[in-house]
Design a protein around this motif. Structure first.
Motif, PDB file in Angstrom:
ATOM      1  N   PHE A 130      -2.633 -12.855 -18.362  1.00 50.77           N
ATOM      2  CA  PHE A 130      -3.110 -11.616 -17.751  1.00 50.77           C
ATOM      3  C   PHE A 130      -2.291 -10.426 -18.250  1.00 50.77           C
ATOM      4  CE2 PHE A 130      -3.001  -8.751 -13.891  1.00 50.77           C
ATOM      5  CZ  PHE A 130      -4.315  -8.303 -14.009  1.00 50.77           C
ATOM      6  N   SER A 131      -1.684 -10.558 -19.418  1.00 48.60           N
ATOM      7  CA  SER A 131      -0.761  -9.529 -19.902  1.00 48.60           C
ATOM      8  C   SER A 131      -1.438  -8.177 -20.087  1.00 48.60           C
ATOM      9  CB  SER A 131      -0.120  -9.985 -21.219  1.00 48.60           C
ATOM     10  OG  SER A 131       0.670 -11.122 -21.010  1.00 48.60           O
ATOM     11  N   ASP A 132      -2.629  -8.163 -20.694  1.00 47.45           N
ATOM     12  CA  ASP A 132      -3.316  -6.887 -20.924  1.00 47.45           C
ATOM     13  C   ASP A 132      -3.690  -6.219 -19.605  1.00 47.45           C
ATOM     14  OD1 ASP A 132      -3.088  -7.299 -23.619  1.00 47.45           O
ATOM     15  OD2 ASP A 132      -5.151  -8.004 -23.895  1.00 47.45           O
ATOM     16  N   GLY A 133      -4.210  -7.007 -18.665  1.00 49.16           N
ATOM     17  CA  GLY A 133      -4.568  -6.444 -17.366  1.00 49.16           C
ATOM     18  C   GLY A 133      -3.363  -5.941 -16.614  1.00 49.16           C
ATOM     19  N   ALA A 134      -2.273  -6.697 -16.666  1.00 55.75           N
ATOM     20  CA  ALA A 134      -1.053  -6.284 -15.973  1.00 55.75           C
ATOM     21  C   ALA A 134      -0.542  -4.956 -16.516  1.00 55.75           C
ATOM     22  CB  ALA A 134       0.016  -7.367 -16.100  1.00 55.75           C
ATOM     23  N   ALA A 135      -0.636  -4.766 -17.835  1.00 58.74           N
ATOM     24  CA  ALA A 135      -0.160  -3.521 -18.438  1.00 58.74           C
ATOM     25  C   ALA A 135      -0.960  -2.317 -17.945  1.00 58.74           C
ATOM     26  CB  ALA A 135      -0.245  -3.624 -19.957  1.00 58.74           C
ATOM     27  N   ARG A 136      -2.229  -2.527 -17.615  1.00 56.56           N
ATOM     28  CA  ARG A 136      -3.089  -1.417 -17.169  1.00 56.56           C
ATOM     29  C   ARG A 136      -2.729  -0.936 -15.762  1.00 56.56           C
ATOM     30  NH1 ARG A 136      -9.062  -3.530 -18.531  1.00 56.56           N
ATOM     31  NH2 ARG A 136      -9.653  -1.683 -17.274  1.00 56.56           N
ATOM     32  N   ILE A 137      -2.190  -1.812 -14.925  1.00 55.10           N
ATOM     33  CA  ILE A 137      -1.863  -1.400 -13.551  1.00 55.10           C
ATOM     34  C   ILE A 137      -0.360  -1.290 -13.314  1.00 55.10           C
ATOM     35  CG2 ILE A 137      -4.006  -2.313 -12.586  1.00 55.10           C
ATOM     36  CD1 ILE A 137      -2.469  -4.779 -11.669  1.00 55.10           C
ATOM     37  N   ASP A 138       0.442  -1.638 -14.305  1.00 50.00           N
ATOM     38  CA  ASP A 138       1.891  -1.575 -14.156  1.00 50.00           C
ATOM     39  C   ASP A 138       2.332  -0.133 -13.889  1.00 50.00           C
ATOM     40  OD1 ASP A 138       4.568  -2.520 -14.227  1.00 50.00           O
ATOM     41  OD2 ASP A 138       4.759  -1.775 -16.288  1.00 50.00           O
ATOM     42  N   GLY A 139       3.103   0.062 -12.832  1.00 49.68           N
ATOM     43  CA  GLY A 139       3.601   1.381 -12.465  1.00 49.68           C
ATOM     44  C   GLY A 139       2.645   2.212 -11.649  1.00 49.68           C
ATOM     45  N   SER A 189      -5.144   4.867 -10.587  1.00 43.68           N
ATOM     46  CA  SER A 189      -5.780   5.105 -11.880  1.00 43.68           C
ATOM     47  C   SER A 189      -7.299   5.056 -11.774  1.00 43.68           C
ATOM     48  CB  SER A 189      -5.326   4.040 -12.887  1.00 43.68           C
ATOM     49  OG  SER A 189      -5.715   2.745 -12.444  1.00 43.68           O
ATOM     50  N   GLY A 190      -7.804   4.608 -10.615  1.00 44.36           N
ATOM     51  CA  GLY A 190      -9.234   4.426 -10.445  1.00 44.36           C
ATOM     52  C   GLY A 190      -9.708   3.042 -10.818  1.00 44.36           C
ATOM     53  N   GLU A 191      -8.783   2.197 -11.244  1.00 42.60           N
ATOM     54  CA  GLU A 191      -9.139   0.828 -11.604  1.00 42.60           C
ATOM     55  C   GLU A 191      -8.810  -0.130 -10.463  1.00 42.60           C
ATOM     56  OE1 GLU A 191      -9.019   0.285 -16.294  1.00 42.60           O
ATOM     57  OE2 GLU A 191      -7.010   0.578 -15.453  1.00 42.60           O
ATOM     58  N   TRP A 192      -9.402  -1.317 -10.551  1.00 40.22           N
ATOM     59  CA  TRP A 192      -9.254  -2.315  -9.496  1.00 40.22           C
ATOM     60  C   TRP A 192      -8.826  -3.649 -10.086  1.00 40.22           C
ATOM     61  CZ3 TRP A 192     -10.526  -1.324  -4.274  1.00 40.22           C
ATOM     62  CH2 TRP A 192     -11.122  -0.076  -4.037  1.00 40.22           C
ATOM     63  N   LEU A 193      -7.942  -4.327  -9.395  1.00 39.24           N
ATOM     64  CA  LEU A 193      -7.634  -5.722  -9.711  1.00 39.24           C
ATOM     65  C   LEU A 193      -8.555  -6.594  -8.876  1.00 39.24           C
ATOM     66  CD1 LEU A 193      -5.975  -8.057 -10.903  1.00 39.24           C
ATOM     67  CD2 LEU A 193      -4.318  -7.712  -9.047  1.00 39.24           C
ATOM     68  N   ARG A 194      -9.408  -7.361  -9.547  1.00 38.54           N
ATOM     69  CA  ARG A 194     -10.309  -8.286  -8.843  1.00 38.54           C
ATOM     70  C   ARG A 194      -9.773  -9.692  -8.973  1.00 38.54           C
ATOM     71  NH1 ARG A 194     -14.724 -11.938  -9.529  1.00 38.54           N
ATOM     72  NH2 ARG A 194     -14.525 -11.867 -11.813  1.00 38.54           N
ATOM     73  N   VAL A 195      -9.646 -10.366  -7.824  1.00 38.08           N
ATOM     74  CA  VAL A 195      -9.155 -11.747  -7.811  1.00 38.08           C
ATOM     75  C   VAL A 195     -10.124 -12.613  -7.019  1.00 38.08           C
ATOM     76  CG1 VAL A 195      -7.323 -13.289  -7.003  1.00 38.08           C
ATOM     77  CG2 VAL A 195      -6.736 -11.072  -8.026  1.00 38.08           C
ATOM     78  N   GLY A 232       0.793  -1.221   0.000  1.00 40.16           N
ATOM     79  CA  GLY A 232       0.000   0.000   0.000  1.00 40.16           C
ATOM     80  C   GLY A 232       0.825   1.270   0.000  1.00 40.16           C
ATOM     81  N   GLY A 233       0.387   2.243  -0.784  1.00 40.98           N
ATOM     82  CA  GLY A 233       1.024   3.551  -0.804  1.00 40.98           C
ATOM     83  C   GLY A 233       2.209   3.680  -1.732  1.00 40.98           C
ATOM     84  N   GLY A 234       2.549   2.611  -2.436  1.00 44.59           N
ATOM     85  CA  GLY A 234       3.708   2.668  -3.326  1.00 44.59           C
ATOM     86  C   GLY A 234       3.387   2.151  -4.712  1.00 44.59           C
ATOM     87  N   ALA A 235       4.269   2.476  -5.641  1.00 44.30           N
ATOM     88  CA  ALA A 235       4.096   2.008  -7.009  1.00 44.30           C
ATOM     89  C   ALA A 235       4.359   0.507  -7.094  1.00 44.30           C
ATOM     90  CB  ALA A 235       5.033   2.754  -7.948  1.00 44.30           C
ATOM     91  N   VAL A 236       3.653  -0.126  -8.012  1.00 50.06           N
ATOM     92  CA  VAL A 236       3.735  -1.578  -8.177  1.00 50.06           C
ATOM     93  C   VAL A 236       4.042  -1.893  -9.633  1.00 50.06           C
ATOM     94  CG1 VAL A 236       2.441  -3.748  -8.070  1.00 50.06           C
ATOM     95  CG2 VAL A 236       2.110  -2.008  -6.308  1.00 50.06           C
ATOM     96  N   ARG A 237       4.970  -2.783  -9.843  1.00 46.06           N
ATOM     97  CA  ARG A 237       5.195  -3.301 -11.189  1.00 46.06           C
ATOM     98  C   ARG A 237       4.387  -4.590 -11.345  1.00 46.06           C
ATOM     99  NH1 ARG A 237      11.669  -2.262 -12.198  1.00 46.06           N
ATOM    100  NH2 ARG A 237      11.446  -0.052 -12.751  1.00 46.06           N
ATOM    101  N   ALA A 238       3.676  -4.683 -12.440  1.00 43.94           N
ATOM    102  CA  ALA A 238       2.801  -5.832 -12.668  1.00 43.94           C
ATOM    103  C   ALA A 238       3.151  -6.509 -13.985  1.00 43.94           C
ATOM    104  CB  ALA A 238       1.336  -5.391 -12.688  1.00 43.94           C
ATOM    105  N   THR A 239       3.275  -7.816 -13.949  1.00 51.68           N
ATOM    106  CA  THR A 239       3.528  -8.621 -15.139  1.00 51.68           C
ATOM    107  C   THR A 239       2.667  -9.870 -15.072  1.00 51.68           C
ATOM    108  OG1 THR A 239       5.356  -9.823 -14.086  1.00 51.68           O
ATOM    109  CG2 THR A 239       5.918  -7.821 -15.336  1.00 51.68           C
TER     110      THR A 239
END
Length: 292
Positions: A32-41, A60-66, A19-26
């Protein structure tokens, strides 16, 4: 399948460690490549659980739902090694010397197995394997998912009357109703059977025959058991007086459950053989003596 307490523990863990920091997503697996690109950084600003759904909110206002489903699991890695949430580190495991890239992000080890999503920050990484759902959604989509769910006893906005309105009109058994996520969110097979035992309720009782007073007792007990699960990291439903060694709590032992997985064994309270049968594709456990 993980029950609701596990998802709330996951939400707390993500808040604490990401929480509170930038996240790299792959997506090492690639699914899940397209979704990861949307939240990467993006910065993780909020983590939330509702029933068996985990929502990670980004700036970004988006959510990762798992939704972990039957086979999904998160594995976390940091200086203390790699482990599942809530599982103790293997005895003798050594602390890791983490490398970091020029931007300060951890250089995580090569993924093992089919990792659907990998999140990395400056302190460690998180790998997701085998979920039934992993998607990036809008806030409106998130609310639409939550609107389809029943009240979650672990949430401050839970409304037990909403669940009661469904139960009190239903001919369906209370055992089946407790497993419906649109009635109560977060209850799985273990909490279902154990809470009905503790309340002395025949699991085949139709919802409309349960009675408001018994429902309120059941809801309150379920809420307490789930809160205990969040605190302890384990599902422990036996009362101290029904354990041979009550002081051993909370380490998981064979006497931490009343009826689940104990078919034919004597009840811990009345010594009747524990019964089981299939109900809606899951094994239902109960005590014919204590739940007449």
């Amino acid at each position: 399948m993980p029950e609701g307490h596990t998802l709330h523990r996951l939400a707390t863990h993500f808040d604490k460690t990401f929480g509170g920091g930038a996240v790299r997503a792959t997506s090492p697996q690639g699914r899940f490549s397209d979704g990861a690109a949307r939240i990467d950084g993006r910065v993780l600003v909020e983590s939330e659980a509702h029933g068996k759904h985990l929502f990670l909110g980004f700036d970004s206002g988006e959510w990762l739902r798992v939704h972990l489903g039957l086979y999904g699991a998160w594995t976390f890695g940091d200086v203390d090694g790699e482990r599942h949430l809530g599982a103790p580190r293997a005895p003798g495991a050594e602390r890791l010397e983490l490398e970091r890239d020029p931007d300060g992000f951890v250089v995580a080890p090569t993924p093992v197995g089919a990792v659907r999503a990998r999140l990395i920050n400056t302190g460690g990484w998180a790998d997701l394997r085998g979920p039934s759902a992993c998607e990036v959604i809008t806030t409106d989509d998130k609310h639409a998912v939550q609107n389809r769910l029943g009240p979650d006893p672990l949430r401050s906005d839970a409304d037990p009357d909403r669940a009661w309105r469904v139960i009190s009109r239903s001919r369906t058994t209370i055992a089946a109703l407790l497993m419906r996520q649109d009635v109560i969110a977060g209850v799985g097979n273990i909490y279902r059977a154990e809470s009905l035992f503790r309340a002395g309720i025949d699991p085949l009782t139709p919802g409309r025959e349960l009675g408001r007073e018994r429902w309120e007792i059941l809801w309150e007990d379920l809420s307490g058991l789930l809160r205990d699960g969040v605190r302890d990291g384990y599902i422990i439903t036996t009362r101290p007086e029904d354990r041979p060694d009550p002081d051993a709590h909370p380490v998981p032992r064979p006497d931490t459950l009343y009826v689940c997985y104990r078919t034919g064994d004597p009840c811990r309270v009345c010594s009747s053989p524990i019964a089981s049968s299939e109900l809606a594709g899951r094994t239902l456990y109960w005590c014919p003596g204590c739940q007449p």
